[in-house]
Enzyme design. Structure first.
Site, mmCIF file in Angstrom:
data_model
loop_
_atom_site.group_PDB
_atom_site.id
_atom_site.type_symbol
_atom_site.label_atom_id
_atom_site.label_comp_id
_atom_site.label_asym_id
_atom_site.label_seq_id
_atom_site.Cartn_x
_atom_site.Cartn_y
_atom_site.Cartn_z
ATOM 1 C CG HIS A 60 53.422 94.233 65.283
ATOM 2 N ND1 HIS A 60 52.768 94.511 64.095
ATOM 3 C CD2 HIS A 60 53.095 92.943 65.607
ATOM 4 C CE1 HIS A 60 52.094 93.449 63.706
ATOM 5 N NE2 HIS A 60 52.270 92.484 64.604
ATOM 6 C CB CYS B 175 39.995 84.042 61.564
ATOM 7 S SG CYS B 175 39.390 85.695 61.954
#
Length: 435
Positions: A96, A50
């Protein structure tokens, strides 16, 4: 080979943009296979939640191919993507990925669910056949570091998740949940956490709606609730004071008309609705209705920011662990490169040896003097082995690339006297030629 981490997330793109590049679970495998075929990627895995859509890839090219493929494959406009995406390469890509898996890049700092979602992305890519050695080793290191972040820091203490924030927001509308009924749409991990938090707050009743009744029943049973199918929602909606939805549906499940009908049956008693799905489960127009408090996942920021403060110190410690993890990964990669080079060098030397050995054996079979055969074998093998290094050193000397000569001296453990170094190319002659 370049390692890439390309994506958009809650900090770079609004919900309206994120939902246009969200991948349905059932479409992930075919999407990754298509990316390999049409974007020139050697390996690929896709994480779609989401809050983010990220593509992890091993490629001979750059981010441009991924960017173009994503525009072609989804409903996003090229200009919108250009203003919203980020792309990290090699060690920064690894960093990351570690931050994402450790919950340091989440909407909720320390979010525990993201690690499971990354493991799922890894498993789906493996099943799709788009996961090779490069991404496999990267993911393993990422998972190891994420585990360390969880066990060695306090970032996971007093868990604060999107589910927790959802219940906190509901409590701001209805201060006492003990008199309320909640309709939870979906039966995945997020909805399960919502149900657990609501039960802890003493919610009066829970209704779980899901595409498959069996899964809804399993979850509802745990909280003494009811289980219904998605198609039954209009018949039960008027009973719900709180509606929280989180499914993988690509189309809205609740429209303005259905909510209007429910409000009439409720005599316009207020409803709190939170849509934490991407794409959205509840039509945006529902928010226009009086007596409806409609929120999306992006509205949880204020609730979540309050809970970030206690985790800042833990995040700093987690960053240190991630830095160690990146350095360890790079050492491992360099080691693997050295192993591959050593194997290639050994293989070449053995081929040269076998070739000269066959020549020597044929000479012995014809009755040649063994001593002369051995001497010729030794000369030929020596010349073969030093031919390529000699040619490279001659070229390096001619072009003043002295660092190559210095590396050769270290590699072959050579001790050069002052006299020999006066004319370094003097001995780079006929003895190094092919025989």
């Amino acid at each position: 080979m370049t390692l890439l981490a390309f994506g958009i997330n809650h900090t770079t793109a609004p919900l309206a943009l994120r939902e246009r590049v969200a991948f349905a679970p059932e479409n992930l495998q075919s999407a990754m296979q298509e990316a390999c075929a049409h974007a020139g990627l050697t390996e690929v895995a896709i994480l779609s939640t989401c809050n983010r859509t990220e593509i992890y890839a091993a490629s001979e090219g750059d981010a441009g191919a991924i960017q173009q493929w994503l525009v072609d494959h989804t409903a996003i406009e090229a200009a919108d993507l250009a203003n919203s995406y980020y792309c990290y390469q090699d060690q920064e890509a690894v960093r990351h990925m570690m931050k994402v898996a450790g919950g340091l890049d989440s909407l909720v700092l320390g979010e525990p669910q993201i690690l499971g979602q990354m493991k799922s992305a890894f498993a789906v890519a493996k099943e799709a056949g788009t996961l090779g050695a490069e991404l496999h080793s990267t993911f393993q290191q990422v998972f190891n570091i994420a585990k360390r972040v969880r066990t060695e820091t306090a970032i996971g203490e007093n868990p604060v998740s999107v589910a927790y924030a959802a219940v906190s927001l509901a409590q701001q509308i209805f201060s006492n949940l003990k008199q309320d009924t909640a309709l939870l749409i979906g039966a995945g991990e997020t909805i399960e956490l919502v149900a657990r938090h609501m039960a802890e707050q003493g919610i009066k009743h829970i209704i779980v709606a899901n595409r498959t009744l069996d899964r809804a029943q399993r979850l509802a049973r745990e909280f003494n609730g009811e289980a219904i199918l998605l198609a039954d929602i209009p018949d039960y909606l008027h009973r719900a004071d709180i509606v929280i939805s989180s499914t993988a549906s690509q189309l809205p499940l609740l429209g303005k008309g259905a909510v209007e009908s429910a409000l009439k049956k409720r005599k316009h008693k207020p409803m709190f609705m939170l849509d934490i799905a991407v794409p959205r489960d509840i039509e945006e127009q529902v928010g226009e209705l009086d007596d409806v408090y409609l929120y999306t996942v992006d509205d949880l920021h204020a609730v979540i920011d309050e809970n970030k403060k206690s985790r800042v110190a833990a995040a700093d410690q987690a960053e240190e662990i991630i830095t160690e993890g990146v350095e360890s990964f790079l050492r491992q990669q360099r080691s693997l490169n050295a192993v591959a080079t050593v194997k290639a060098y050994r293989s070449k030397a053995e081929q040269l040896r076998d070739l000269e050995l066959q020549k020597a054996l044929r000479s012995l079979q014809t009755g040649a003097d063994p001593e002369q055969v051995l001497q010729q074998f030794a000369r030929n093998l020596t010349n073969k082995l030093i031919h390529s290094p000699t040619a490279v050193l001659k070229e390096a000397s001619a072009s003043s690339r002295h660092h190559v000569i210095q590396v050769a001296q270290e590699l072959f453990e050579l001790s050069i006297t002052t006299e020999e170094s006066v004319n370094p190319a003097a001995d780079l002659g006929s003895n190094a030629s092919e025989s």
